[in-house]
Design a protein around this motif. Structure first.
Motif, PDB file in Angstrom:
ATOM      1  N   ASP A  42       0.830  -1.286   0.204  1.00  0.00           N
ATOM      2  CA  ASP A  42       0.117  -0.287   0.249  1.00  0.00           C
ATOM      3  C   ASP A  42       0.689   0.950   0.099  1.00  0.00           C
ATOM      4  OD1 ASP A  42      -2.829   1.585   0.417  1.00  0.00           O
ATOM      5  OD2 ASP A  42      -1.675   1.814   1.658  1.00  0.00           O
ATOM      6  N   PHE A  43       2.071   1.218   1.067  1.00  0.00           N
ATOM      7  CA  PHE A  43       2.982   2.724   1.397  1.00  0.00           C
ATOM      8  C   PHE A  43       3.779   2.677  -0.046  1.00  0.00           C
ATOM      9  CE2 PHE A  43       7.096   4.530   2.039  1.00  0.00           C
ATOM     10  CZ  PHE A  43       5.762   5.887   2.335  1.00  0.00           C
ATOM     11  N   ALA A  44       4.286   1.412  -0.919  1.00  0.00           N
ATOM     12  CA  ALA A  44       4.569   1.722  -2.064  1.00  0.00           C
ATOM     13  C   ALA A  44       4.178   2.453  -3.715  1.00  0.00           C
ATOM     14  CB  ALA A  44       5.098   0.142  -2.324  1.00  0.00           C
ATOM     15  N   LEU A  45       2.762   1.713  -3.914  1.00  0.00           N
ATOM     16  CA  LEU A  45       2.024   2.151  -4.637  1.00  0.00           C
ATOM     17  C   LEU A  45       1.112   3.323  -4.051  1.00  0.00           C
ATOM     18  CD1 LEU A  45      -0.472  -1.253  -5.158  1.00  0.00           C
ATOM     19  CD2 LEU A  45       1.376  -0.525  -6.919  1.00  0.00           C
ATOM     20  N   ALA A  46       0.854   4.312  -3.156  1.00  0.00           N
ATOM     21  CA  ALA A  46       0.472   5.597  -2.799  1.00  0.00           C
ATOM     22  C   ALA A  46       1.516   6.434  -3.466  1.00  0.00           C
ATOM     23  CB  ALA A  46       0.273   5.201  -1.042  1.00  0.00           C
ATOM     24  N   LEU A  47       3.527   5.883  -3.167  1.00  0.00           N
ATOM     25  CA  LEU A  47       4.065   6.870  -3.502  1.00  0.00           C
ATOM     26  C   LEU A  47       4.179   6.769  -5.206  1.00  0.00           C
ATOM     27  CD1 LEU A  47       7.084   5.556  -1.668  1.00  0.00           C
ATOM     28  CD2 LEU A  47       5.587   8.241  -1.174  1.00  0.00           C
ATOM     29  N   VAL A  48       4.065   5.629  -4.930  1.00  0.00           N
ATOM     30  CA  VAL A  48       3.810   5.353  -7.300  1.00  0.00           C
ATOM     31  C   VAL A  48       2.546   6.460  -7.976  1.00  0.00           C
ATOM     32  CG1 VAL A  48       3.406   4.420  -9.044  1.00  0.00           C
ATOM     33  CG2 VAL A  48       4.963   3.448  -7.457  1.00  0.00           C
ATOM     34  N   ILE A  49       1.328   5.908  -7.526  1.00  0.00           N
ATOM     35  CA  ILE A  49       0.195   6.793  -7.737  1.00  0.00           C
ATOM     36  C   ILE A  49       0.446   8.631  -7.270  1.00  0.00           C
ATOM     37  CG2 ILE A  49      -1.333   6.977  -5.598  1.00  0.00           C
ATOM     38  CD1 ILE A  49      -2.410   6.747  -9.542  1.00  0.00           C
ATOM     39  N   LEU A  50       0.727   8.839  -6.269  1.00  0.00           N
ATOM     40  CA  LEU A  50       1.097  10.508  -5.337  1.00  0.00           C
ATOM     41  C   LEU A  50       2.134  10.903  -6.651  1.00  0.00           C
ATOM     42  CD1 LEU A  50       0.532  10.062  -2.017  1.00  0.00           C
ATOM     43  CD2 LEU A  50      -1.403  10.602  -3.837  1.00  0.00           C
ATOM     44  N   LEU A  51       2.983  10.013  -6.081  1.00  0.00           N
ATOM     45  CA  LEU A  51       4.777  11.242  -6.458  1.00  0.00           C
ATOM     46  C   LEU A  51       5.103  11.546  -7.922  1.00  0.00           C
ATOM     47  CD1 LEU A  51       7.545   9.768  -3.684  1.00  0.00           C
ATOM     48  CD2 LEU A  51       5.408  12.232  -4.060  1.00  0.00           C
ATOM     49  N   VAL A  52       4.487   9.907  -8.429  1.00  0.00           N
ATOM     50  CA  VAL A  52       4.854  10.406 -10.718  1.00  0.00           C
ATOM     51  C   VAL A  52       4.203  11.318 -11.017  1.00  0.00           C
ATOM     52  CG1 VAL A  52       4.333   9.150 -12.236  1.00  0.00           C
ATOM     53  CG2 VAL A  52       5.482   8.030 -10.749  1.00  0.00           C
ATOM     54  N   PRO A  53       3.009  11.477 -10.889  1.00  0.00           N
ATOM     55  CA  PRO A  53       1.888  12.458 -11.314  1.00  0.00           C
ATOM     56  C   PRO A  53       2.859  13.942 -10.635  1.00  0.00           C
ATOM     57  CG  PRO A  53      -0.010  10.546 -10.447  1.00  0.00           C
ATOM     58  CD  PRO A  53       2.000  10.203 -10.253  1.00  0.00           C
ATOM     59  N   LEU A  54       3.106  13.844  -9.072  1.00  0.00           N
ATOM     60  CA  LEU A  54       3.097  15.243  -8.900  1.00  0.00           C
ATOM     61  C   LEU A  54       4.503  15.493  -9.555  1.00  0.00           C
ATOM     62  CD1 LEU A  54       2.828  17.332  -6.564  1.00  0.00           C
ATOM     63  CD2 LEU A  54       4.440  15.780  -5.342  1.00  0.00           C
ATOM     64  N   LEU A  55       4.825  14.452 -10.319  1.00  0.00           N
ATOM     65  CA  LEU A  55       6.646  15.002 -10.754  1.00  0.00           C
ATOM     66  C   LEU A  55       6.036  15.534 -12.517  1.00  0.00           C
ATOM     67  CD1 LEU A  55       8.919  12.084  -9.693  1.00  0.00           C
ATOM     68  CD2 LEU A  55       9.366  14.398  -8.956  1.00  0.00           C
ATOM     69  N   ILE A  56       5.465  15.021 -12.983  1.00  0.00           N
ATOM     70  CA  ILE A  56       5.107  15.043 -14.444  1.00  0.00           C
ATOM     71  C   ILE A  56       3.902  16.367 -14.056  1.00  0.00           C
ATOM     72  CG2 ILE A  56       3.263  14.817 -16.321  1.00  0.00           C
ATOM     73  CD1 ILE A  56       3.953  11.761 -15.439  1.00  0.00           C
ATOM     74  N   ILE A  57       3.332  16.919 -13.200  1.00  0.00           N
ATOM     75  CA  ILE A  57       2.788  18.197 -12.624  1.00  0.00           C
ATOM     76  C   ILE A  57       4.083  19.278 -12.894  1.00  0.00           C
ATOM     77  CG2 ILE A  57       1.577  20.037 -11.376  1.00  0.00           C
ATOM     78  CD1 ILE A  57      -0.360  17.173 -10.841  1.00  0.00           C
ATOM     79  N   VAL A  58       5.177  18.446 -11.287  1.00  0.00           N
ATOM     80  CA  VAL A  58       6.117  20.117 -11.209  1.00  0.00           C
ATOM     81  C   VAL A  58       6.844  20.384 -12.535  1.00  0.00           C
ATOM     82  CG1 VAL A  58       8.205  19.835 -10.446  1.00  0.00           C
ATOM     83  CG2 VAL A  58       6.130  19.196  -9.366  1.00  0.00           C
ATOM     84  N   PHE A  59       7.248  19.049 -13.197  1.00  0.00           N
ATOM     85  CA  PHE A  59       7.996  19.072 -15.140  1.00  0.00           C
ATOM     86  C   PHE A  59       7.574  20.202 -15.920  1.00  0.00           C
ATOM     87  CE2 PHE A  59       9.254  18.052 -19.298  1.00  0.00           C
ATOM     88  CZ  PHE A  59      10.829  18.490 -19.131  1.00  0.00           C
TER      89      PHE A  59
END
Length: 333
Positions: A205-222
């Motif tokens: 759950d923690f790993a998937l939470a990081l993926v689903i939150l951080l990957v979109p967030l990195l795309i948004i930041v870039f």
């Protein structure tokens, strides 16, 4: 309590239902909370339904940005509907219990919609990146087909990741006390009721939470890094203001949504204080779906212009209908 066989060998539990505490206060406070949540729910449904109606009915808004905005509004209607109706019912119901299957179903749809919103906000950031950084190529790239594919990807990705998360949680063994100190079945309070080793479920759950939150967030930041860099290089002040105005609504929604979700889901489960959980959950599960339409309407000139036109037309038609025959006869003379 004994457990029915319907959950199978992998999902045996010593309890077959949970008790959602919700907000257990005095009658006066419960009445105030009930009215506040009911008004918020009605306003949220109305706001998002209006946006969907306006985007679909007005051809000036048949653009990729508003297509995704319509998707977001549709998502927000279901997002708040997963939790709030049961909360409202719980204020006056003697029974606070929720069955294991209903709890897992609520958990699945809530997490699915939250994950979908993460991906959808990243897709909207990519759309703004193309519009600002590659305006000449934008119509050729962001076609109707691509918009549809990106929206399907957002929904399919969110619901698929949630299925993995909930499948691991539902296989845990739960035992008393079955009380959930929350107003809906969220991941953290459910995991804390497990009486067996939940390290695998928690890690997944923690790993998937990081993926689903951080990957979109990195795309948004870039995307916004490129957008800001492009805007600052524009020679015209008016052009810079116009470019910024097309992004401010989305950027505001991103800040509101990700600040709450990162706080709630991008850290280990057992350290969450439950009363703080409920307060933060109210913000992102109840108030955020109500705020998003207001943010887009207040910050977006095109949406405000179309809304004013619709309201003006409706008021004019209502005035004509309500006018008496004598008044119409005088106007006709």
């Amino acid at each position: 309590m004994s457990v029915g066989t319907q959950y199978g060998m992998k999902n045996q539990t010593t309890i077959s239902e949970f008790i959602l505490l919700g907000f257990s206060y005095g009658l006066q406070v419960q009445t105030i909370l009930f009215l506040a949540f009911l008004i918020t729910y009605m306003v949220t449904i109305t706001e998002n339904a209006i946006i969907i109606f306006v985007v679909n009915r007005n051809h000036h808004l048949h653009k990729p940005m508003y297509y995704f905005l319509g998707n977001l509004s549709f998502l927000e209607i279901w997002y708040i509907s997963v939790t709030l109706p049961r909360l409202l019912f719980g204020f006056w119901s003697q029974s606070k219990s929720i069955s294991f299957s209903s709890c897992m179903t609520q958990l699945y749809f809530f997490i699915s919609l939250m994950c979908t919103e993460c991906v959808l906000l990243a897709v909207m950031a990519y759309d703004r990146y193309l519009a600002v950084c590659h305006p000449l190529r934008y119509p050729a790239i962001m076609t109707h087909k691509l918009c549809f594919q990106l929206s399907v990807f957002s929904w399919a990705g969110g619901f698929s990741i949630s299925l993995v998360k909930v499948s691991f949680i539902s296989r845990l063994t739960f035992c008393g006390p079955q009380v959930i100190n929350h107003f809906f079945c969220d991941i953290s309070p459910v995991l804390n009721l497990s009486c067996t080793d939940m390290s695998l479920a928690e890690t997944v759950d923690f790993a998937l939470a990081l993926v689903i939150l951080l990957v979109p967030l990195l795309i948004i930041v870039f995307s916004y890094y490129c957008i800001v860099s492009t805007i600052l290089c524009m020679p015209s002040a008016q052009g810079r203001r116009k470019a910024f105005s097309t992004c401010t609504s989305h950027f505001t929604v991103v800040i509101v949504f990700f600040s709450a979700t990162l706080f709630m889901y991008a850290r280990p489960r057992r350290i969450h204080p439950f009363n703080l959980n409920k307060i933060v959950s109210i913000f992102y599960a109840v108030f955020t779906p109500a705020l998003n339409p207001l943010i887009y309407c207040l910050r977006n000139k095109e949406v405000k212009k179309v809304l004013r036109k619709i309201i003006s037309t409706s008021c004019s038609a209502h005035h004509q209908i309500s006018a008496s025959p004598k008044d119409r006869a005088v106007e006709g003379q």
